[in-house]
Write an enzyme that holds these catalytic residues in place. Sequence first.
Site, PDB file in Angstrom:
ATOM      1  N   GLY A   1      73.994 -15.620  16.928  1.00 29.70           N
ATOM      2  CA  GLY A   1      74.737 -16.812  17.316  1.00 29.70           C
ATOM      3  C   GLY A   1      75.505 -16.593  18.608  1.00 29.70           C
ATOM      4  O   GLY A   1      75.482 -17.435  19.512  1.00 29.70           O
ATOM      5  N   HIS A   2      76.197 -15.459  18.708  1.00 29.82           N
ATOM      6  CA  HIS A   2      76.897 -15.134  19.953  1.00 29.82           C
ATOM      7  C   HIS A   2      75.924 -15.044  21.127  1.00 29.82           C
ATOM      8  O   HIS A   2      76.208 -15.528  22.229  1.00 29.82           O
ATOM      9  CB  HIS A   2      77.626 -13.794  19.824  1.00 29.82           C
ATOM     10  CG  HIS A   2      78.744 -13.775  18.858  1.00 29.82           C
ATOM     11  ND1 HIS A   2      78.690 -13.062  17.682  1.00 29.82           N
ATOM     12  CD2 HIS A   2      79.969 -14.369  18.882  1.00 29.82           C
ATOM     13  CE1 HIS A   2      79.825 -13.207  17.027  1.00 29.82           C
ATOM     14  NE2 HIS A   2      80.615 -13.998  17.729  1.00 29.82           N
TER      15      HIS A   2
ATOM     16  N   LEU B   1      78.907  -8.773  17.500  1.00 26.16           N
ATOM     17  CA  LEU B   1      78.031  -9.840  17.972  1.00 26.16           C
ATOM     18  C   LEU B   1      76.759  -9.967  17.146  1.00 26.16           C
ATOM     19  O   LEU B   1      76.158  -8.976  16.751  1.00 26.16           O
ATOM     20  CB  LEU B   1      77.662  -9.589  19.435  1.00 26.16           C
ATOM     21  CG  LEU B   1      78.837  -9.438  20.404  1.00 26.16           C
ATOM     22  CD1 LEU B   1      78.329  -9.230  21.818  1.00 26.16           C
ATOM     23  CD2 LEU B   1      79.765 -10.642  20.340  1.00 26.16           C
TER      24      LEU B   1
ATOM     25  N   LEU C   1      75.512 -18.550  11.114  1.00 25.05           N
ATOM     26  CA  LEU C   1      75.792 -17.147  11.393  1.00 25.05           C
ATOM     27  C   LEU C   1      77.277 -16.955  11.685  1.00 25.05           C
ATOM     28  O   LEU C   1      77.895 -17.750  12.395  1.00 25.05           O
ATOM     29  CB  LEU C   1      74.959 -16.657  12.580  1.00 25.05           C
ATOM     30  CG  LEU C   1      73.635 -15.975  12.194  1.00 25.05           C
ATOM     31  CD1 LEU C   1      72.727 -16.906  11.415  1.00 25.05           C
ATOM     32  CD2 LEU C   1      72.926 -15.450  13.438  1.00 25.05           C
TER      33      LEU C   1
END
Length: 279
Positions: free
Chosen positions: A32-33, A29, A181
């Site tokens: 962005g996540h 991760l 990203l």
Amino acid sequence: MKIISCIEELRDHLRGQLRTAFVPTMGNLHDGHLSLMRLARKHGDPVVASIFVNRLQFGPNEDFDRYPRTFQADVEKLEKEGVYILFAPTEKDLYPEPQEFRVQPPNDLGNTLEGEFRPGFFSGVTTIVLKLFSCVQPSVAVFGKKDYQQLMIVRNMSKQFALPTEIIAAETYRAEDGLALSSRNMYLSAEERAEAPALFKSLNAVANEVRSGHLDIFQLERQAMADLSQRGWKPDYISIRKRSNLQPPSAGDMAQGEKLVVLAAAKLGATRLIDNLEI
């Protein structure tokens, strides 16, 4: 945060929840996540995230074994974001027997762009997403626009199967220099990382030409690919499509102001990057 791998245990914990928000991931991760988790929290409660590296969506020469797995670091990030449950099934949990039933997206959506260069990819994606939706039974699910074609396919699948899950689109999260990203950015060398924003700059250049009235989309696409090639990239496609169905726009569509998106995929060294920009 609860970490659950068993499907029945997950359902037990979520039974009675009125508006579960779900964010499926393959782990490793990044910011962005995490932006998806924050958006999910605005649309539902509780928030459930999943981490599962899905073998079905990797081709025979792709990087399933190489795909970065950073589970403990991911757990810490999700806890800070207030995620209620991390669903982290094993392959045996999700595929206790060979997955002989598959979702097959329609050809005009699934076999173009990414589907042309990654045969079977979207069948693998939609099969696991449908299975995860069955496990979590969310009211809303958040997908990023960075994977634009995936977003469109999942949204269409949810609609055509009458799933009780609203698909929320999250804007692409970018570094300060414009690079979208991605977990695969870590494969870039320092020199490649410095060059990588050129992909987004190329999309912006195409978008600006379209906005200024340039209607010869094939010439724009060819020129953009040639420009990237001169910089050392190996482009698979740069393509202007209609947002509504990802089909190429006609001259009439262009003249009538059809909403468009330009999508790109290109290799920089050994790393394949994708990006897109709505016009």
